[in-house]
Scaffold this motif. Structure first.
Motif, PDB file in Angstrom:
ATOM      1  N   PHE A  10       0.956  -1.131  -0.063  1.00  0.00           N
ATOM      2  CA  PHE A  10       0.001  -0.189  -0.074  1.00  0.00           C
ATOM      3  C   PHE A  10       0.755   1.240   0.106  1.00  0.00           C
ATOM      4  O   PHE A  10       2.109   1.073   0.407  1.00  0.00           O
ATOM      5  CB  PHE A  10      -0.899  -0.080   1.220  1.00  0.00           C
ATOM      6  CG  PHE A  10       0.022  -0.207   2.634  1.00  0.00           C
ATOM      7  CD1 PHE A  10      -0.057   1.109   3.308  1.00  0.00           C
ATOM      8  CD2 PHE A  10       0.124  -1.322   3.098  1.00  0.00           C
ATOM      9  CE1 PHE A  10       0.473   0.950   4.565  1.00  0.00           C
ATOM     10  CE2 PHE A  10       0.791  -1.517   4.237  1.00  0.00           C
ATOM     11  CZ  PHE A  10       0.948  -0.350   4.919  1.00  0.00           C
ATOM     12  N   ARG A  11       0.271   2.223  -0.280  1.00  0.00           N
ATOM     13  CA  ARG A  11       1.051   3.671  -0.521  1.00  0.00           C
ATOM     14  C   ARG A  11       0.948   4.314   0.945  1.00  0.00           C
ATOM     15  O   ARG A  11      -0.112   4.583   1.463  1.00  0.00           O
ATOM     16  CB  ARG A  11       0.324   4.360  -1.643  1.00  0.00           C
ATOM     17  CG  ARG A  11       0.961   5.858  -2.086  1.00  0.00           C
ATOM     18  CD  ARG A  11       0.414   6.445  -3.066  1.00  0.00           C
ATOM     19  NE  ARG A  11      -1.393   6.915  -2.880  1.00  0.00           N
ATOM     20  CZ  ARG A  11      -1.528   8.085  -2.528  1.00  0.00           C
ATOM     21  NH1 ARG A  11      -0.506   8.952  -2.383  1.00  0.00           N
ATOM     22  NH2 ARG A  11      -2.692   8.494  -2.460  1.00  0.00           N
ATOM     23  N   GLY A  12       2.122   5.097   1.141  1.00  0.00           N
ATOM     24  CA  GLY A  12       2.241   6.068   2.065  1.00  0.00           C
ATOM     25  C   GLY A  12       2.986   7.194   1.766  1.00  0.00           C
ATOM     26  O   GLY A  12       3.779   7.425   0.873  1.00  0.00           O
ATOM     27  N   THR A  13       2.500   8.402   2.207  1.00  0.00           N
ATOM     28  CA  THR A  13       3.294   9.671   1.894  1.00  0.00           C
ATOM     29  C   THR A  13       3.888  10.230   3.468  1.00  0.00           C
ATOM     30  O   THR A  13       3.369  10.066   4.376  1.00  0.00           O
ATOM     31  CB  THR A  13       2.302  10.635   1.418  1.00  0.00           C
ATOM     32  OG1 THR A  13       1.392  11.136   2.200  1.00  0.00           O
ATOM     33  CG2 THR A  13       1.759  10.138   0.024  1.00  0.00           C
ATOM     34  N   ALA A  14       4.878  11.115   3.202  1.00  0.00           N
ATOM     35  CA  ALA A  14       5.502  11.711   4.364  1.00  0.00           C
ATOM     36  C   ALA A  14       6.140  13.142   3.815  1.00  0.00           C
ATOM     37  O   ALA A  14       6.703  13.038   2.901  1.00  0.00           O
ATOM     38  CB  ALA A  14       6.549  10.843   5.093  1.00  0.00           C
ATOM     39  N   ARG A  15       5.831  14.283   4.472  1.00  0.00           N
ATOM     40  CA  ARG A  15       6.048  15.683   4.382  1.00  0.00           C
ATOM     41  C   ARG A  15       6.733  16.133   5.673  1.00  0.00           C
ATOM     42  O   ARG A  15       5.963  16.245   6.681  1.00  0.00           O
ATOM     43  CB  ARG A  15       5.074  16.277   3.675  1.00  0.00           C
ATOM     44  CG  ARG A  15       5.387  17.589   3.114  1.00  0.00           C
ATOM     45  CD  ARG A  15       4.080  18.344   2.674  1.00  0.00           C
ATOM     46  NE  ARG A  15       3.288  18.749   3.240  1.00  0.00           N
ATOM     47  CZ  ARG A  15       3.024  19.863   4.186  1.00  0.00           C
ATOM     48  NH1 ARG A  15       4.114  20.841   3.993  1.00  0.00           N
ATOM     49  NH2 ARG A  15       2.137  20.210   5.009  1.00  0.00           N
ATOM     50  N   SER A  16       7.831  16.619   5.397  1.00  0.00           N
ATOM     51  CA  SER A  16       8.449  17.176   6.568  1.00  0.00           C
ATOM     52  C   SER A  16       8.244  18.545   6.788  1.00  0.00           C
ATOM     53  O   SER A  16       8.133  19.235   5.677  1.00  0.00           O
ATOM     54  CB  SER A  16      10.106  17.132   6.535  1.00  0.00           C
ATOM     55  OG  SER A  16      10.767  15.658   6.712  1.00  0.00           O
ATOM     56  N   THR A  17       7.849  19.010   7.946  1.00  0.00           N
ATOM     57  CA  THR A  17       7.274  20.434   8.238  1.00  0.00           C
ATOM     58  C   THR A  17       8.178  20.789   9.400  1.00  0.00           C
ATOM     59  O   THR A  17       8.770  19.913  10.063  1.00  0.00           O
ATOM     60  CB  THR A  17       5.704  20.380   8.598  1.00  0.00           C
ATOM     61  OG1 THR A  17       5.485  19.990   9.915  1.00  0.00           O
ATOM     62  CG2 THR A  17       5.121  19.868   7.412  1.00  0.00           C
ATOM     63  N   SER A  18       7.914  22.146   9.802  1.00  0.00           N
ATOM     64  CA  SER A  18       8.617  22.751  11.006  1.00  0.00           C
ATOM     65  C   SER A  18       8.120  22.166  12.358  1.00  0.00           C
ATOM     66  O   SER A  18       8.785  22.050  13.243  1.00  0.00           O
ATOM     67  CB  SER A  18       8.371  24.181  11.165  1.00  0.00           C
ATOM     68  OG  SER A  18       7.125  24.574  11.083  1.00  0.00           O
ATOM     69  N   ALA A  19       6.871  21.497  12.077  1.00  0.00           N
ATOM     70  CA  ALA A  19       6.390  20.866  13.287  1.00  0.00           C
ATOM     71  C   ALA A  19       6.544  19.527  13.497  1.00  0.00           C
ATOM     72  O   ALA A  19       6.643  18.653  14.569  1.00  0.00           O
ATOM     73  CB  ALA A  19       4.929  21.126  13.190  1.00  0.00           C
TER      74      ALA A  19
END
Length: 245
Positions: A90-99
């Protein structure tokens, strides 16, 4: 490492142990969550393989565990993943943010049906609150119960464990509507009397309501958590914010 998954406004979240998979015995895998103050441990294998354990044994899936795993995997800057668990990819996404890392994944197909009168009566008695009930299956079936106020619940966990065992249910996800949803997940049969954050059951709620939902959990445990589930075509994407301790 410990990852706090599904935080709310940068606080709380479900502490989840994430480790590279290796030559662990079954007993060692089951002992790790308690030894580190977590309800679950996630083992990261090759090619996106994930394994999830509580003190009671292995689970085919774990929503907040998947969020935690994505936060670790995203450390090298990758933001799209193919993960494997419970016999599926299955698909997963991850996005780095300041938090922290905003991580979302496809939990898989969800089936929802009305609870039978026997299922409803047994679970409601153990929960100590009445309300509409459905059975949602995502890997394993669980009961979703709408109640007036989840904060007021004080379930009999022994009775609830017997009830969920009788009908082969993972646990009981009680939710209340308000400005946004609040929920509590009780799963004593898998060694988790109450879960801080349960993303898979939140995905089931979105499928049941056929609507996007944002759900607050964990307040009764002093670990505020928030999970967002978005209806995407025939499926759902679910996740939240994660921070590595």
């Amino acid at each position: 490492m410990i990852v706090h998954a599904c935080l709310r406004d940068g606080l709380g979240g479900s502490p989840t142990l994430v480790l590279p998979d290796g030559d662990f015995s079954e007993a060692e895998r089951r002992a790790l969550p308690g030894a580190h103050g977590c309800s679950h441990v996630v083992f990261l294998g090759s090619e996106g393989a994930l394994r999830f354990f509580t003190s009671a044994g292995e689970l085919p899936g774990c929503g907040h565990g998947t969020v935690a795993a994505l936060a670790v995997l995203a450390a090298d800057g990758t933001d799209e993943f193919i993960l494997r668990a419970g016999g599926r990819a299955f698909r997963g996404t991850a996005r780095s943010t300041s938090a922290g890392v905003e991580a979302y994944f496809d939990p898989g197909p969800i089936q929802v049906r009305d609870a039978t009168s026997a299922e409803r009566a047994t679970v409601v008695r153990a929960l100590g609150a009445d309300g509409p009930c459905v059975i949602a299956t995502l890997g394993r079936p669980r009961v979703l119960v709408e109640v007036p106020d989840v904060a007021a619940l004080s379930p009999d966990l022994d009775l609830l464990r017997a009830a969920t065992d009788e009908f082969g249910l993972l646990g009981c996800y009680a939710y209340s509507a308000g400005k946004r949803y609040a929920a509590r997940m009780f799963a004593p049969s898998i060694g988790v009397p109450e879960d801080v954050a349960n993303a898979n059951s939140t995905a089931c709620l979105a499928a049941h309501l056929a609507a996007d939902v944002t759900v607050d959990m964990g307040d009764s445990l002093g670990r505020p958590a928030t999970i967002t589930a978005t209806v995407a075509g025939p499926g759902v994407m679910v996740g939240g914010l994660a921070v590595t301790a």
